[in-house]
Design a protein around this motif. Structure first.
Motif, mmCIF file in Angstrom:
data_model
loop_
_atom_site.group_PDB
_atom_site.id
_atom_site.type_symbol
_atom_site.label_atom_id
_atom_site.label_comp_id
_atom_site.label_asym_id
_atom_site.label_seq_id
_atom_site.Cartn_x
_atom_site.Cartn_y
_atom_site.Cartn_z
ATOM 1 N N GLU A 105 33.058 2.318 -2.254
ATOM 2 C CA GLU A 105 34.528 2.347 -2.236
ATOM 3 C C GLU A 105 35.073 3.765 -2.106
ATOM 4 O OE1 GLU A 105 35.025 2.194 -7.101
ATOM 5 O OE2 GLU A 105 35.705 0.511 -5.865
ATOM 6 N N ASN A 106 34.355 4.772 -2.577
ATOM 7 C CA ASN A 106 34.833 6.149 -2.455
ATOM 8 C C ASN A 106 34.742 6.676 -1.026
ATOM 9 O OD1 ASN A 106 35.299 6.188 -5.210
ATOM 10 N ND2 ASN A 106 33.283 7.079 -5.687
ATOM 11 N N CYS A 113 41.974 9.895 9.938
ATOM 12 C CA CYS A 113 43.317 9.955 9.341
ATOM 13 C C CYS A 113 43.319 9.655 7.849
ATOM 14 C CB CYS A 113 44.261 9.005 10.068
ATOM 15 S SG CYS A 113 43.773 7.278 9.926
ATOM 16 N N ASN A 114 42.127 9.419 7.281
ATOM 17 C CA ASN A 114 42.000 9.178 5.842
ATOM 18 C C ASN A 114 42.654 7.877 5.379
ATOM 19 O OD1 ASN A 114 40.813 10.076 3.460
ATOM 20 N ND2 ASN A 114 42.772 10.820 2.672
ATOM 21 N N THR A 115 42.874 6.930 6.322
ATOM 22 C CA THR A 115 43.431 5.624 5.957
ATOM 23 C C THR A 115 42.325 4.745 5.387
ATOM 24 O OG1 THR A 115 45.056 5.794 7.737
ATOM 25 C CG2 THR A 115 44.678 3.594 6.806
ATOM 26 N N LEU A 116 42.671 3.914 4.362
ATOM 27 C CA LEU A 116 41.687 3.014 3.747
ATOM 28 C C LEU A 116 41.198 1.978 4.761
ATOM 29 C CD1 LEU A 116 40.251 2.177 1.118
ATOM 30 C CD2 LEU A 116 42.169 0.585 0.724
ATOM 31 N N LEU A 117 39.880 1.875 4.887
ATOM 32 C CA LEU A 117 39.306 0.911 5.826
ATOM 33 C C LEU A 117 39.394 -0.494 5.258
ATOM 34 C CD1 LEU A 117 36.040 2.841 6.803
ATOM 35 C CD2 LEU A 117 38.216 2.798 8.053
ATOM 36 N N ARG A 118 39.504 -1.462 6.145
ATOM 37 C CA ARG A 118 39.491 -2.867 5.718
ATOM 38 C C ARG A 118 38.384 -3.616 6.473
ATOM 39 N NH1 ARG A 118 42.279 -6.196 9.332
ATOM 40 N NH2 ARG A 118 43.495 -5.099 10.935
ATOM 41 N N PRO A 119 37.726 -4.593 5.805
ATOM 42 C CA PRO A 119 36.621 -5.317 6.446
ATOM 43 C C PRO A 119 37.115 -6.182 7.600
ATOM 44 C CG PRO A 119 37.160 -6.309 4.335
ATOM 45 C CD PRO A 119 37.971 -5.043 4.418
#
Length: 514
Positions: A105-106, A113-119
């Motif tokens: 998760e880290n 762009c440092n955006t949170l990835l999604r599956p």
């Protein structure tokens, strides 16, 4: 005739006798060299020397490597097999444990762009076969007791206890699964008890080979023997049987030296389209009286080798084994291949006659018994007539390997054509030889039996094991099933109980299918 002519005749006789001895000894040397350094296979070489045409070689002459192969067809149309489909077939019944590989998760941020990835999905990368080692556990049966609260305060209180399954052996840790495993290791995997003793130590439990031997003998006598008796009853009702015998050493046999040999007999059903039955029977001798007693009540076709002890059987049509006869001609060929510019020897011609019969049999495999009966008369009867005419023309050297083959053929002639009488009969006794092979392979590991009880127990368990295999069962599961249900089975008052435990019963096929 004067003394000089008599002397010359004596010398000629002596020379002829010495030549015969030299030929026999030369042949013996060649056969010993072939046995020690040559191939043990009885298969013929795939190719022959230029100009040397084998007898009945039209198959080789007509072979076309560019001919298209037939395509396997099922009810849904054409199908092709590939390694992938075979692998899926092997793995389809195994449980699957999925290991999900995720990004921590880290680290689930876009590097741009440092955006949170999604599956967005997942894919199967590979599959591995995992081995889970065996482990031991204790099964403790705890019985509940019940009382009547009203009768509790009377002079006759009522207490009832729950029923529990009967043990395999009183005051013993033996369970159906452990005894089945010991039997499976010894009689399927050919692992002697002293090796199993080491395996049990690795599992953390000291189980001696004496205890395992006691389990095998007791359980085979108490629970497997009734199954064997029922199987033998079914076997004697058949019309096509095969039999064979092999020596076994039993150390503590009354009236016999430890070095002497006893006999393990094998009886099995033939290709009659019904569920196969394979039974072993231990006897301390090779007398034909044993086969006579075991097969009492059988009337039909019996396939066997040339052992004279089977001549005691009455009301039985004996069928000889062409594989045995072929083997004798093969043994009479001192060298593995024909020499250049040399015509085929009589031993090679005899072998080729036998090969021709087996080639024809291969083409009849998919026919019904009635169709096979007619085709044999059409295709194999002329070959047999030519073979026997050729045998009658031979003048062989007594004591030679070829002489033994020819004499064997002449002595067994009255049995060798009986397979033509019924399309269910076989050209050879290979069914029996293949069925007795597991015992001979196991014998190489455990070498001998200590007592007749042990040998009889081995016969009973081998019978269950090989019959289960022939009926497509998982052997360990079937042994466990029998040992689980037989202690409480009332088979003496209800014979149907044994019928339900037969390898071909619907229930057994569902629960123990491989």
């Amino acid at each position: 005739m004067d003394e000089r002519d008599t002397y010359i005749k004596q010398l000629e006789t002596t020379i002829k006798s010495l030549e015969q001895q030299v030929n026999n000894l030369s042949e013996m040397i060649l056969l010993l060299r072939k046995e020690k350094f040559g191939s043990s296979s009885e298969k013929m070489p795939k190719s022959t020397l230029d100009g040397q045409i084998c007898l009945f070689n039209e198959a080789e002459a007509e072979a076309n490597p560019h001919a298209p192969e037939p395509v396997v067809k099922d009810v849904h149309g054409y199908k092709r097999t590939s390694p992938k489909t075979r692998r899926e077939e092997r793995l389809k019944d195994l449980p699957v444990k999925e290991i999900l590989c995720e990004i921590h998760e880290n680290d689930q941020n876009c590097l741009r762009c440092n955006t949170l990835l999604r599956p967005i999905g997942k894919e199967t990368v590979r599959e591995e076969l995992e081995y889970i080692p065996a482990k031991l556990s204790i099964i403790r049966y705890i019985r509940m007791a019940y009382e009547c609260p009203r009768c509790k305060h009377t002079d006759t209180p009522y207490i009832e206890k729950a029923l529990t399954p009967s043990p395999l052996m009183a005051h013993s840790l033996a369970s159906p699964s452990t005894v089945a495993y010991v039997m499976y290791q010894k009689y399927v995997n050919a692992m002697p008890l002293y090796r199993q003793e080491k395996d049990w130590e690795q599992l953390g439990f000291a189980l001696s080979r004496a205890t395992m031997a006691n389990w095998i003998i007791r359980c085979s006598q108490d629970y497997l023997q009734p199954i064997i008796v029922h199987l033998r009853k079914k076997l004697l009702q058949r019309e096509i049987l095969h039999c064979d015998e092999t020596p076994v050493q039993v150390l503590k046999e009354d009236g016999k030296k430890p070095q002497s040999k006893s006999t393990m007999w094998l009886y099995r059903t033939g290709n009659d389209g019904r569920p196969p039955i394979i039974l072993y029977d231990y006897r301390k001798s090779k007398s034909g009286e044993n086969a006579l007693n075991y097969l009492k009540g059988f009337n039909g076709f019996l396939h066997s080798d040339g052992y004279a002890g089977y001549n005691r059987l009455k009301d039985v049509t004996r069928c000889g084994c062409w594989a045995h006869l072929r083997r004798k001609f093969v043994e009479a060929v001192p060298t593995g291949k024909r020499l250049e510019n040399k015509p085929p020897t009589p031993a090679e011609i005899g072998r080729d006659y036998c090969n021709r019969l087996f080639k024809i049999e291969e083409t009849l495999a998919g026919l019904t018994p009635d169709e096979r009966y007619l085709k044999r008369l059409e295709l194999e009867k002329p070959v047999l007539e030519a073979f026997w005419c050729w045998i009658d023309t031979l003048n062989v050297l007594q004591g030679s390997a070829l002489g033994k083959a020819v004499i064997y053929a002449r002595n067994q002639k009255r049995y060798m054509e009986n397979y033509l009488l019924d399309g269910r009969c076989s050209l050879s006794n290979n069914l029996a030889e293949n069925s007795i092979r597991p015992f001979t392979v196991g014998r190489k590991n455990w070498l001998f039996s200590d007592t007749p009880k042990g040998a009889s127990a081995s016969a009973a368990i081998y019978s269950i094991v090989e019959t289960a295999k022939a009926n497509g069962l998982n052997v360990h599961t079937y042994l466990n099933h029998l040992l689980l249900y037989m202690p409480d089975a009332d088979y003496q008052n209800d014979p149907e109980v044994l019928e339900e435990l037969m390898p071909w019963s619907e229930q057994i096929q569902v629960e123990c299918k491989q």
